[in-house]
Design a protein around this motif. Structure first.
Motif, mmCIF file in Angstrom:
data_model
loop_
_atom_site.group_PDB
_atom_site.id
_atom_site.type_symbol
_atom_site.label_atom_id
_atom_site.label_comp_id
_atom_site.label_asym_id
_atom_site.label_seq_id
_atom_site.Cartn_x
_atom_site.Cartn_y
_atom_site.Cartn_z
ATOM 1 N N LYS A 220 0.707 -1.196 -0.002
ATOM 2 C CA LYS A 220 -0.218 -0.024 -0.084
ATOM 3 C C LYS A 220 0.935 1.355 -0.069
ATOM 4 O O LYS A 220 1.833 1.552 0.593
ATOM 5 N N ASN B 11 1.579 5.005 -9.338
ATOM 6 C CA ASN B 11 0.931 3.765 -9.261
ATOM 7 C C ASN B 11 0.264 3.115 -10.247
ATOM 8 O O ASN B 11 0.566 1.560 -10.284
ATOM 9 N N TRP C 168 -4.633 6.566 -0.417
ATOM 10 C CA TRP C 168 -3.879 5.330 -0.563
ATOM 11 C C TRP C 168 -4.243 4.573 -1.625
ATOM 12 O O TRP C 168 -5.231 4.780 -2.299
ATOM 13 N N TYR C 169 -3.312 3.951 -2.150
ATOM 14 C CA TYR C 169 -3.474 2.950 -3.300
ATOM 15 C C TYR C 169 -2.975 1.450 -2.960
ATOM 16 O O TYR C 169 -1.754 1.452 -2.566
ATOM 17 N N GLU C 170 -3.732 0.774 -2.882
ATOM 18 C CA GLU C 170 -3.717 -0.575 -2.624
ATOM 19 C C GLU C 170 -3.168 -1.716 -3.706
ATOM 20 O O GLU C 170 -4.011 -1.645 -4.700
ATOM 21 N N ARG D 222 -2.562 -5.629 -4.978
ATOM 22 C CA ARG D 222 -2.486 -7.055 -4.593
ATOM 23 C C ARG D 222 -1.886 -7.982 -5.551
ATOM 24 O O ARG D 222 -2.344 -7.765 -6.723
ATOM 25 N N ARG E 188 -9.801 -7.141 -2.307
ATOM 26 C CA ARG E 188 -9.000 -6.447 -1.494
ATOM 27 C C ARG E 188 -8.198 -7.365 -0.533
ATOM 28 O O ARG E 188 -8.943 -8.030 0.262
ATOM 29 N N VAL F 94 -1.727 -6.208 4.973
ATOM 30 C CA VAL F 94 -0.590 -5.737 4.041
ATOM 31 C C VAL F 94 0.671 -5.884 4.389
ATOM 32 O O VAL F 94 1.189 -5.873 5.408
ATOM 33 N N VAL G 37 4.034 -1.084 3.370
ATOM 34 C CA VAL G 37 3.398 0.047 3.247
ATOM 35 C C VAL G 37 4.460 1.357 2.918
ATOM 36 O O VAL G 37 5.634 1.187 3.853
ATOM 37 N N ASP H 152 -0.461 4.247 8.973
ATOM 38 C CA ASP H 152 0.167 3.313 7.982
ATOM 39 C C ASP H 152 1.081 2.264 8.660
ATOM 40 O O ASP H 152 0.985 1.150 8.400
#
Length: 599
Positions: free
Chosen positions: A10, A23, A53-55, A57, A66, A70, A73, A84
């Protein structure tokens, strides 16, 4: 335990600082390495300044829900450092900008802290303040390339694709990428224990968001009129439709535009434009979200009562009122099913991913024309605005729009008399005419009481004949809706029922439950009204769980209202905080309930 091609990371930044490009670069690079990947953008509803935030996976098994944990970070916003650090799993990593000191109180046992002075390096490498701010993002992308083994040749190739005709920008991005990459290689053991290795698992797939897919579907369906009022998270849908029309709907020889896109003064007006265009014979639609649906209620009822085709694409967000515009939810189900006052029922399609957004948008126009009624496509923010790895879109060139019962000039002339709302076939659908086809086909469109001849009436029997026909038409539509998708395990005594964007998490949860020895069947609803197969599934298992993203179990309520299934026979699993559903939420709810049931 996380490992090769099985982890999540993340990135925490500040909205408006240009992190989206970095991203997207990371997502695309991983995808081009042949590794299944999905991204979730968690952003504020203001224009600039708040945390975002940008997650991402990575899942070698192709899971796209999702992540619940995580592994790494990237913390670039000091105001969210505490949050975070708290989200990193035990044994995970925190990468931060060491240009500024990290508060010792934030150091957490079991989390490895990595510091890279991104800000200082960019100040030294670039002269302009804007470059220093924007290219800091590219620098962290370079550091992640080293730490996670992202192929630098792929990244370099992507930068050339984007900036090949802009040498200064290409050089600047090249410099920034290597600032982060070289520093990480020099100061840390690269790669980390969890990292990437090339695969060949993304063939036949694309990265796409649902709004773009819906816009493209509208073009392929033959839509020529789009009317809208800007609203998050649906605005990008009409922007996509506009760009596709500019590309494919402009006559190259004459410059003539074969489409009309109207930004109305409000959502109610947008709905009116769509209904007027649908009455005239155009395929027309509007895109909106929950607040817009609320404002469109009066016109939705008009289209229902007067048998006018119209398509409404609802990209759902959190309510009530303004709610949380940049968070996802599935809380418009009852609103769509019974939109407007009086006795109304509407056709709804529930896509679960961008590929289905494309397919179901096309289907929505066919259903609207065939049944002469409003049709809703119920997407949501997660599907609409996030990056999904989805099967490459396909198209059958033999497709022809289903325009339903539209009388031609010759057919109209052969009739002894035309009556707009006469159900000659017993399916609830009356033949319609288009303006200008012939004087015999003219009729007055009335939102007030009317009989089967479209004449004004306050006679009870004549009024009831019309509304009973509409009810019959709705019932007949059940056979035309897309069937549910089933994932069955032999002998399962547990049934999971879900809808839309919950699909990825529920299917992953089914695998996790099976690993615990709990065998489950899964049914994903794709259309309303429901068919008999839905009722059959709901009565088949000892334990049935209905999983949806709203507070009040609206899908479960629809099953009770429309199918007569007792509410207590269905256990709700509800997740409505605005974040995309995770598999672990479902696993915990199911396993906890089963453990509490007497043997």
């Amino acid at each position: 335990m996380s490992g090769v091609n099985d982890f999540a990371f993340k990135i925490g930044t500040v909205n408006g600082t240009g992190s989206a490009s970095a991203n997207a670069l990371l997502m695309q690079a991983i995808f081009r390495m042949g590794i299944p990947v999905t991204g979730k953008n968690i952003f504020p509803s203001n224009i600039q300044g708040l945390p975002t935030w940008y997650e991402i996976r990575v899942s070698k098994d192709g899971y796209t829900a999702r992540p619940s944990a995580v592994d790494l970070v990237v913390a670039l916003n000091p105001s969210t450092y505490a949050k975070d650090v708290a989200t990193v799993r035990p044994g995970g990593y925190l990468l931060y900008d060491s240009s500024w000191p990290l508060d010792p109180d934030l150091v957490r046992e079991g989390v490895t802290i990595l510091g890279i002075p991104f800000g200082q390096m960019c100040v030294q490498a670039f002269e302009k303040d804007r470059d220093r701010t924007l290219l800091r993002n590219i620098a962290y992308a370079g550091a992640l390339a080293a730490l996670l083994s992202i192929d630098m040749q792929v990244i370099e190739g992507m930068l050339k694709e984007k900036f090949g005709k802009k040498p200064r920008l290409l050089d600047a991005n090249h410099t920034a990428i290597h600032l982060g990459y070289d520093y990480a290689q020099e100061h840390f053991a690269c790669p980390l224990p969890f990292h990437l290795a090339p695969m060949a698992a993304t063939g036949g797939h694309v990265l796409m968001d649902g709004n773009t897919a819906c816009g493209l579907g509208a073009v392929y369906a033959g839509a020529t009129v789009g009317a809208w009022y800007p609203i998050t998270p649906a605005t990008a849908l009409m922007e996509a439709f506009t760009s596709f029309c500019q590309r494919f709907r402009v006559d190259k020889a004459t410059g003539e535009h074969h489409y009309a896109i109207i930004q109305a003064e409000d959502e109610l007006s947008a709905a009116g434009v769509v209904i007027g265009a649908g009455w005239a014979g155009a395929r027309a639609f509007t895109n909106t979200s929950g607040p817009g649906i609320s404002l469109m209620q009066e016109f939705i009822g008009l289209a229902y009562y007067t048998d006018i085709p119209a398509v409404f694409i609802d990209v759902q967000r959190c309510g009530p009122a303004t709610g949380m515009p940049t968070r996802t939810q599935q809380a418009d189900l009852l609103s769509l099913a019974y939109a407007s006052h009086g006795d109304t029922k509407h056709l709804i399609l529930f896509p679960a991913n961008p590929a289905e957004c494309f397919e179901m948008t096309v289907q929505a126009f066919d259903l609207a024309d065939r049944f002469q009624t409003p049709v809703f496509v119920a997407s949501d923010l997660d599907i609409g605005m996030n990056d999904w790895m989805t099967p490459r879109l396909t198209w059958d060139d033999s497709y022809r729009p289903d325009r339903g019962k539209v009388l031609s000039k010759e057919e109209l002339a052969a009739l002894p008399k035309f009556s707009r709302y006469v159900d000659a076939d017993g399916d609830g659908i009356a033949a319609r005419t288009l303006p200008g086809v012939g004087g015999k086909g003219a009729y007055f469109v009335r939102g007030s009481g009317h009989d089967k001849h479209a004449a004004y009436t306050e006679d009870s029997d004549a009024y009831q004949e019309v509304v009973d026909r509409l009810k019959r038409k709705f019932a007949h539509a059940a056979g035309a809706m897309p069937k549910p998708v089933f994932h069955l395990q032999g002998g399962a005594t547990v049934g999971l029922v879900t809808i839309g964007g919950c699909d990825a998490a529920v299917r992953e949860a089914a695998d996790l439950l099976r690993a615990q020895g709990i065998h489950v069947d899964v049914m994903r609803i794709r259309g309303f009204p429901f068919g008999d197969e839905v009722r059959d599934f709901l009565g088949r298992h000892e334990h049935t769980f209905v999983i949806e993203q709203n507070r009040d179990a609206q899908l479960r309520s629809l099953f009770t209202i429309e199918l007569g299934v007792p509410r207590d026979a269905m256990q709700p699993v509800l997740d409505y905080g605005g974040m995309p559903l995770t598999a672990q939420v479902v696993v915990k709810a199911v396993s906890t309930h089963l453990a509490e049931v007497p043997a």
